[in-house]
Design a protein around this motif. Sequence first.
Motif, PDB file in Angstrom:
ATOM      1  N   ILE A  53       0.913  -1.141   0.154  1.00 27.10           N
ATOM      2  CA  ILE A  53       0.005  -0.196   0.034  1.00 27.10           C
ATOM      3  C   ILE A  53       0.975   1.231  -0.220  1.00 27.10           C
ATOM      4  O   ILE A  53       2.048   1.229   0.234  1.00 27.10           O
ATOM      5  N   ASP A  54       0.210   2.336  -0.343  1.00 22.75           N
ATOM      6  CA  ASP A  54       0.862   3.607  -0.139  1.00 22.75           C
ATOM      7  C   ASP A  54       1.071   3.959   1.080  1.00 22.75           C
ATOM      8  O   ASP A  54       0.006   4.516   1.772  1.00 22.75           O
ATOM      9  N   ILE A  56       2.376   6.822   2.737  1.00 23.41           N
ATOM     10  CA  ILE A  56       2.326   8.066   3.001  1.00 23.41           C
ATOM     11  C   ILE A  56       0.598   8.394   3.010  1.00 23.41           C
ATOM     12  O   ILE A  56       0.063   8.945   3.904  1.00 23.41           O
ATOM     13  N   LYS A  57       0.086   7.884   1.998  1.00 21.81           N
ATOM     14  CA  LYS A  57      -1.547   7.978   1.988  1.00 21.81           C
ATOM     15  C   LYS A  57      -2.205   7.355   3.285  1.00 21.81           C
ATOM     16  O   LYS A  57      -3.105   7.755   3.896  1.00 21.81           O
ATOM     17  N   CYS A  58      -1.553   6.049   3.442  1.00 23.61           N
ATOM     18  CA  CYS A  58      -2.236   5.229   4.662  1.00 23.61           C
ATOM     19  C   CYS A  58      -1.913   5.895   6.143  1.00 23.61           C
ATOM     20  O   CYS A  58      -2.909   6.023   6.749  1.00 23.61           O
ATOM     21  N   GLN A  59      -0.936   6.688   6.280  1.00 22.22           N
ATOM     22  CA  GLN A  59      -0.551   7.636   7.385  1.00 22.22           C
ATOM     23  C   GLN A  59      -1.653   8.818   7.532  1.00 22.22           C
ATOM     24  O   GLN A  59      -2.007   9.079   8.430  1.00 22.22           O
ATOM     25  N   ILE A  60      -1.834   9.300   6.321  1.00 22.45           N
ATOM     26  CA  ILE A  60      -2.740  10.584   6.264  1.00 22.45           C
ATOM     27  C   ILE A  60      -4.094  10.349   6.791  1.00 22.45           C
ATOM     28  O   ILE A  60      -4.781  10.813   7.474  1.00 22.45           O
ATOM     29  N   LEU A  61      -4.597   9.120   5.966  1.00 20.21           N
ATOM     30  CA  LEU A  61      -5.842   8.869   6.455  1.00 20.21           C
ATOM     31  C   LEU A  61      -6.050   8.255   7.685  1.00 20.21           C
ATOM     32  O   LEU A  61      -7.003   8.529   8.302  1.00 20.21           O
ATOM     33  N   GLU A  62      -5.137   7.554   8.225  1.00 18.88           N
ATOM     34  CA  GLU A  62      -5.121   7.020   9.811  1.00 18.88           C
ATOM     35  C   GLU A  62      -5.108   8.399  10.611  1.00 18.88           C
ATOM     36  O   GLU A  62      -5.736   8.344  11.671  1.00 18.88           O
ATOM     37  N   ARG A  63      -4.280   9.167  10.238  1.00 23.11           N
ATOM     38  CA  ARG A  63      -4.239  10.350  11.024  1.00 23.11           C
ATOM     39  C   ARG A  63      -5.399  11.080  11.196  1.00 23.11           C
ATOM     40  O   ARG A  63      -5.914  11.690  12.162  1.00 23.11           O
ATOM     41  N   LYS A  64      -6.215  11.136   9.903  1.00 23.19           N
ATOM     42  CA  LYS A  64      -7.509  11.898  10.022  1.00 23.19           C
ATOM     43  C   LYS A  64      -8.542  11.165  10.952  1.00 23.19           C
ATOM     44  O   LYS A  64      -9.267  11.792  11.461  1.00 23.19           O
TER      45      LYS A  64
END
Length: 143
Positions: A53-54, A56-64
Motif C-alpha cells: 500500500i501507499d 504516505i496515503k495510509c498515514q494521512i488517512l489514519e491520522r485523519k
Amino acid sequence: MLFSLEKILVPLDGSDNSFRALDAAIFLASKSDSAIDLVYCVSVFPSIEVQMIDPIKCQILERKFAESVLKKALSICKKSDIKSNQAILYGTPGYTITKYIKSNKIDLVVIGSRGRSTVREVFLGSVSNYVLHKSPAPVLVIK
C-alpha cells in the motif's frame, strides 16, 4: 482512601468497545474528580504491508481518522464536564501505550477489548492483552 485516581488513560481505536471504555472511565472520573487522557495509537506497519500500500496515503488517512475519533471523545468528555487531554501516538500500539502509561503517571487504564477468540489471541495477541500484562498501572478491560 488507599487508592486515588488523578489520571485515567483511555486508549481509543474508534471501535464500540473503546467508546464503552470511555463511558466507564467518565463514570469513574466523575466519582473521583479525575482527568482523562485520551490516546489514539497509529500503528507502524511492518515493511511487507507497506510494500503493498501507499504508506504516505495510509498515514494521512489514519491520522485523519485518529483526529475524528479523538474529537468525538473530547466532545463526550466535555458534555460530562470531565477534564481531558488528547494525544496521537505512533508505534506498535501495545508497547507505545504502555510507554505512555509509564511516562505520564497514569493511575488507571480503561481499555476496550476487541473480543478476539482465544485461539486467535494466542497467535496474534491483542493490544488490550498486552497492556493488561505490561502496564505498571491497574487496567480495567471493558467488553
